[in-house]
Every structure is written in C-alpha cells, then in structure tokens.
Design an enzyme around this catalytic site. Sequence first.
Site, mmCIF file in Angstrom:
data_model
loop_
_atom_site.group_PDB
_atom_site.id
_atom_site.type_symbol
_atom_site.label_atom_id
_atom_site.label_comp_id
_atom_site.label_asym_id
_atom_site.label_seq_id
_atom_site.Cartn_x
_atom_site.Cartn_y
_atom_site.Cartn_z
ATOM 1 N N ASP A 36 9.884 -30.908 -44.319
ATOM 2 C CA ASP A 36 8.540 -30.908 -43.749
ATOM 3 C C ASP A 36 8.461 -31.707 -42.446
ATOM 4 O O ASP A 36 7.389 -32.126 -42.028
ATOM 5 C CB ASP A 36 7.529 -31.436 -44.773
ATOM 6 C CG ASP A 36 7.873 -32.842 -45.239
ATOM 7 O OD1 ASP A 36 8.993 -33.299 -44.938
ATOM 8 O OD2 ASP A 36 7.021 -33.479 -45.888
ATOM 9 N N HIS A 240 28.267 -23.895 -23.601
ATOM 10 C CA HIS A 240 27.135 -24.617 -24.197
ATOM 11 C C HIS A 240 27.617 -25.741 -25.118
ATOM 12 O O HIS A 240 27.126 -25.899 -26.229
ATOM 13 C CB HIS A 240 26.216 -23.658 -24.944
ATOM 14 C CG HIS A 240 25.482 -22.726 -24.028
ATOM 15 N ND1 HIS A 240 24.835 -21.601 -24.448
ATOM 16 C CD2 HIS A 240 25.296 -22.773 -22.684
ATOM 17 C CE1 HIS A 240 24.281 -20.996 -23.407
ATOM 18 N NE2 HIS A 240 24.550 -21.686 -22.319
ATOM 19 N N ASP A 257 25.807 -30.926 -17.447
ATOM 20 C CA ASP A 257 24.731 -29.972 -17.185
ATOM 21 C C ASP A 257 23.506 -30.532 -17.885
ATOM 22 O O ASP A 257 23.390 -30.465 -19.108
ATOM 23 C CB ASP A 257 25.131 -28.597 -17.737
ATOM 24 C CG ASP A 257 24.094 -27.510 -17.422
ATOM 25 O OD1 ASP A 257 22.977 -27.852 -17.006
ATOM 26 O OD2 ASP A 257 24.432 -26.327 -17.605
ATOM 27 N N ASP A 268 17.431 -28.195 -13.650
ATOM 28 C CA ASP A 268 18.658 -27.722 -14.308
ATOM 29 C C ASP A 268 19.818 -27.948 -13.325
ATOM 30 O O ASP A 268 19.966 -27.191 -12.372
ATOM 31 C CB ASP A 268 18.468 -26.235 -14.642
ATOM 32 C CG ASP A 268 19.642 -25.632 -15.381
ATOM 33 O OD1 ASP A 268 20.601 -26.356 -15.706
ATOM 34 O OD2 ASP A 268 19.598 -24.409 -15.631
ATOM 35 N N HIS A 347 29.561 -15.780 -16.916
ATOM 36 C CA HIS A 347 28.087 -15.790 -16.889
ATOM 37 C C HIS A 347 27.591 -15.387 -15.509
ATOM 38 O O HIS A 347 28.367 -15.254 -14.570
ATOM 39 C CB HIS A 347 27.543 -17.155 -17.326
ATOM 40 C CG HIS A 347 27.964 -18.324 -16.472
ATOM 41 N ND1 HIS A 347 27.403 -18.597 -15.246
ATOM 42 C CD2 HIS A 347 28.895 -19.301 -16.680
ATOM 43 C CE1 HIS A 347 27.957 -19.697 -14.745
ATOM 44 N NE2 HIS A 347 28.873 -20.135 -15.589
ATOM 45 N N HIS A 351 19.540 -18.105 -12.558
ATOM 46 C CA HIS A 351 18.365 -17.580 -13.257
ATOM 47 C C HIS A 351 17.135 -18.168 -12.598
ATOM 48 O O HIS A 351 17.208 -19.172 -11.891
ATOM 49 C CB HIS A 351 18.423 -17.953 -14.749
ATOM 50 C CG HIS A 351 18.750 -19.405 -15.004
ATOM 51 N ND1 HIS A 351 17.800 -20.388 -14.987
ATOM 52 C CD2 HIS A 351 19.935 -20.038 -15.233
ATOM 53 C CE1 HIS A 351 18.380 -21.563 -15.223
ATOM 54 N NE2 HIS A 351 19.682 -21.378 -15.363
ATOM 55 N N HIS A 358 15.198 -20.853 -18.464
ATOM 56 C CA HIS A 358 15.535 -19.479 -18.044
ATOM 57 C C HIS A 358 14.183 -18.815 -17.890
ATOM 58 O O HIS A 358 13.637 -18.246 -18.826
ATOM 59 C CB HIS A 358 16.409 -18.788 -19.085
ATOM 60 C CG HIS A 358 17.756 -19.441 -19.220
ATOM 61 N ND1 HIS A 358 18.645 -19.158 -20.206
ATOM 62 C CD2 HIS A 358 18.365 -20.378 -18.453
ATOM 63 C CE1 HIS A 358 19.745 -19.888 -20.065
ATOM 64 N NE2 HIS A 358 19.581 -20.646 -19.000
ATOM 65 N N GLU A 381 24.612 -21.305 -9.773
ATOM 66 C CA GLU A 381 25.518 -22.061 -10.639
ATOM 67 C C GLU A 381 26.813 -21.325 -10.973
ATOM 68 O O GLU A 381 27.080 -21.035 -12.135
ATOM 69 C CB GLU A 381 24.798 -22.444 -11.928
ATOM 70 C CG GLU A 381 24.074 -21.306 -12.645
ATOM 71 C CD GLU A 381 23.468 -21.753 -13.970
ATOM 72 O OE1 GLU A 381 24.199 -22.341 -14.777
ATOM 73 O OE2 GLU A 381 22.269 -21.515 -14.185
ATOM 74 N N TYR A 385 36.152 -21.229 -15.590
ATOM 75 C CA TYR A 385 36.508 -21.862 -16.877
ATOM 76 C C TYR A 385 37.841 -21.286 -17.315
ATOM 77 O O TYR A 385 37.931 -20.094 -17.632
ATOM 78 C CB TYR A 385 35.429 -21.567 -17.920
ATOM 79 C CG TYR A 385 34.033 -21.790 -17.369
ATOM 80 C CD1 TYR A 385 33.430 -23.052 -17.400
ATOM 81 C CD2 TYR A 385 33.342 -20.742 -16.757
ATOM 82 C CE1 TYR A 385 32.166 -23.250 -16.860
ATOM 83 C CE2 TYR A 385 32.080 -20.934 -16.206
ATOM 84 C CZ TYR A 385 31.498 -22.196 -16.253
ATOM 85 O OH TYR A 385 30.239 -22.382 -15.699
ATOM 86 N N ARG A 409 31.662 -26.162 -13.171
ATOM 87 C CA ARG A 409 30.427 -25.478 -12.768
ATOM 88 C C ARG A 409 29.696 -26.403 -11.820
ATOM 89 O O ARG A 409 29.722 -27.623 -12.003
ATOM 90 C CB ARG A 409 29.565 -25.138 -13.992
ATOM 91 C CG ARG A 409 28.216 -24.540 -13.660
ATOM 92 C CD ARG A 409 27.506 -23.855 -14.842
ATOM 93 N NE ARG A 409 27.101 -24.756 -15.890
ATOM 94 C CZ ARG A 409 27.723 -24.894 -17.050
ATOM 95 N NH1 ARG A 409 28.822 -24.202 -17.311
ATOM 96 N NH2 ARG A 409 27.272 -25.738 -17.965
ATOM 97 N N GLU A 411 25.819 -26.585 -10.129
ATOM 98 C CA GLU A 411 24.517 -25.920 -10.248
ATOM 99 C C GLU A 411 23.428 -26.702 -9.522
ATOM 100 O O GLU A 411 23.260 -27.902 -9.739
ATOM 101 C CB GLU A 411 24.141 -25.804 -11.736
ATOM 102 C CG GLU A 411 22.741 -25.275 -11.986
ATOM 103 C CD GLU A 411 22.434 -25.044 -13.461
ATOM 104 O OE1 GLU A 411 22.998 -25.764 -14.318
ATOM 105 O OE2 GLU A 411 21.629 -24.141 -13.748
HETATM 106 N N1 GLY Z 1 21.611 -25.406 -18.688
HETATM 107 C C1 GLY Z 1 21.338 -24.063 -18.901
HETATM 108 C C2 GLY Z 1 21.767 -23.237 -17.780
HETATM 109 O O1 GLY Z 1 22.425 -23.743 -16.884
HETATM 110 O O2 GLY Z 1 21.428 -22.100 -17.674
HETATM 111 MN MN MN Z 2 22.422 -25.780 -16.382
HETATM 112 MN MN MN Z 3 21.085 -22.961 -15.308
#
Ligand code: GLY
Ligand code: MN
Ligand code: MN
Length: 437
Positions: A36, A240, A257, A268, A347, A351, A358, A381, A385, A409, A411
């Site tokens: 709960d 992730h 990130d 982000d 990826h 976005h 997103h 970004e 990898y 990465r 970004e």
């Molecule tokens: N941190 C989520 C992304 O970079 O899309």
């Molecule tokens: Mn990110």
């Molecule tokens: Mn992002």
Amino acid sequence: MINPAEYRQRREQLMAKIGSGTAVFRSAPMAVMHNDVEYAYRQDSDFLYLTGFNEASAVAVFAPHHEEHKFVLFVQPKDPEKETWHGYRAGVEGAKEIYGADEAYPINELDEKLPKYLEKAERIYYHLGRDRVFNETLLKHWQRLMATYPKRGTGPTAIEDSNLILHPMRLVKSETELELMRKAADISVDAHNHAMEFAKPGRYEYEIQAEIEHIFRLRGGNGPAYPSIVASGRNSCILHYIENNRQLQDGDLLLIDAGCAYGYYNADITRTFPVGGKFTPEQKTIYELVLEAQLQAIAEVKPGNPYSKVHETAVRVLVKGLMDLGLLCGDIEEIIKEEKYKPFYMHRTGHWLGLDVHDVGVYQYGENPQLLQPGQVLTVEPGIYISPEIKSVEGQPEVDQKWRGIGIRIEDDVLVTPDGHQVLTAAVPKSVESLEW
Ligand code: GLY
Ligand code: MN
Ligand code: MN
C-alpha cells in the site's frame, strides 16, 4: 512557474481546435511501489499542461460548444480525514477558484454529469492508449450516447485521438516553459560538473548518483527526470544501466546520463569521461568520433531542416569513422541503408524534450519530414557501444579485443531558435582536453 493566464490561453487554443467536439482528459493514476505504499505522484503531462492541477482521481472536460461550462473539472472533494493522511485537496471550490474551471463536481458524480457534456458534441477527443480502466468508463458513455442517438439526433459519432490536437501545441515551447527548461538544464549542468570533479577511482557509482541527485533537490528541482545512469567500465555498454553499484577503476570511462526535472520540465544530459584523468588511445579514438558525430548533428539543428537530418548526419559520421577504424566494412550507403551499424549504435540520435523526457510530438509524417521550428527542444545524443560480448556479424570484421567494453554517449539539450539553435547544456565540458587532467 506557469501562471493561470498561460493555462487559460492553452485551453483556449485547444478549444479553438476542437470546436464542436468535447475533449476528455484523465489525471494519472497513483502508481504502487509495493503493497500500500505509492510512488510520489506525477501528474499526466497532458492533464498538467492544460490545467496545472496536480491531484489524482480527476477528469478534465473541455466543451467549447457548451454555453457556460466550457472547462469542467471532476475532482476529489475536500475531506479533512483523508487529507490528514494524503495531503490537501483543492476540492470542488478550489477547482473553480484556483484552477479556473467554469464548473466542478466531485469525481463520484462523473457518470451522472459527463453525458451532459458529450451529448451535443460531434465527436469526442480522447487518447485511448493510456488508462485502460478509464477507457472502459468513456466507452461505456459513448455506447450509451450512440444507443440513444436516434432520440436526439445529436451526439459524438467518433472518437478522435486528442494527441493529434494537443501534442503539436506541447511540441513548441513558450517563453515561460523555456525558462523552466533552462533552469532544469542549469541545475543538471551543475550536477554533471560536480560529478566530474567528484568521480575518482575507488568511488562507487552510487556515490556519484547520490551527489548528482543531491544537487537536483537542493536546487529546487523535483528530482531526477528519469533514473540516473552512472555506468563505469563495461557497464557503459548497457543503455539503461541503473544498478549503479560498481566501484570505479583507474582506466575506466564513466558514462553519466542524468537530468533533473524543474517545474515538471526535464533536462537530459550525458557525458562520458575517463575517471583517472586520461583516455586510453582506443577510448580517445571512439570518443572523438562520437563527439564529431554530435557536433555535426547539432549543426543541423535549425529552422526548416527535417528532424531526421540530425540522426542521419550523426549516423553518417559514425559509420564513416567505424569504417576507417576497420570496425565496419563494405559500401557506406549499404551499411547506412541496411543499418549494419546497429551492433555499435542501436538507438536514435535524440528525442523531443519537455514535460516528458521523451516528449510528445511527431518526428516524421509518412514520407514528409517534420521540419524543425523555433521553440522546439530536442536532445542530440549519438553514441558507440562496443559490448564486451559483441557478436561477430557475417561479412563484417571480428571486433578486436582492444575495443571491447568501450561505451560512449554524449548528449545535449538543444533549443531551435529563429537563427539556428542554442545548446542549453553547453556548460558541461566535452572536448578531450577539458576532460583530461
Ligand atoms: N536518459 C534517457 C534518454 O537519454 O533518452
Ligand atoms: Mn539521457
Ligand atoms: Mn535522451
């Protein structure tokens, strides 16, 4: 913060578009953490955008064709005992006085009152993809109205997705929204800069996460915009990764990130840097390639350019670089067309960013591009990898051991301006020289 006049203006813009229809929005349900105990409440972004109302168990109705009640809120009524446990409620009166509803009712009167706002509408604007339980409620009302349609000769003959009306509005940010986004970006920048100082061999990933998130809250942010990724060594190859429990070693790269939400608008940011102060030659080579891809992609952010150009530009730079390094071989056009780079770059390059990390908004209209326009905010970004376990692909070279385990990465959050763009997160260093010591 967004003032009542801006919320009103958003509602008027929505209502001008729905004309003879009625739009219905449901607040986000509470999310259970365990048993709960619930997660901190986060309002549905569409609901928040139109009302500023931050409570669960609410429904907003927009009926521009109604003579008096164009904006109606159904809310949890005041209840001193419940409020003692769960916090203050605006209640029915507050819904009108504070949030500007023309009429408000307790939520338990929804079934009784909602039909009045639907029966003269030509269609219902509602997003069916979010809340199955409320879908049932809405569809039940729609069915009843259709069953009684012959008696009236009025009523909604279709449900149209409200996303198509509302999301183009959310995609272009107002000055006030941009102020909040700049603040989210500034706090996140400070957190990243601090993390770069703080991260040293021997530290644990979670210690760095704690420092970052401490700054988010200390500076008045709502908290992390999404689970912070603090990924060292081979963990940086997991997109992730959120366990954040490894101890940093000299020679590691650290990929962070993390971004904060401020006034519910998000930042982000990703940076990748050597925790011991020096890139290895292989790390540096891949880093410079990702950075070049990012810089060239950012240069394409300007009004009138197709959104897709940003990704295409990054992909071309990355593929060319991977080919030069002997990590990909063949015909560059074929590699790009058939996405043979995906074992290294799986990826998209970014976005939309806003109330959702997103964020909402169309990226491509079939064959027609979404063209960038001032007020949009997007992330850029790119990454590479090279998993320690990367599988060899038929027709492609075997990946040499020396590249394995490198994940990078970079970004940034980029605002489209009338003249081009502004990088909202530029104050976190990213050149090789600035990251080495
Ligand atoms: N941190 C989520 C992304 O970079 O899309
Ligand atoms: Mn990110
Ligand atoms: Mn992002």
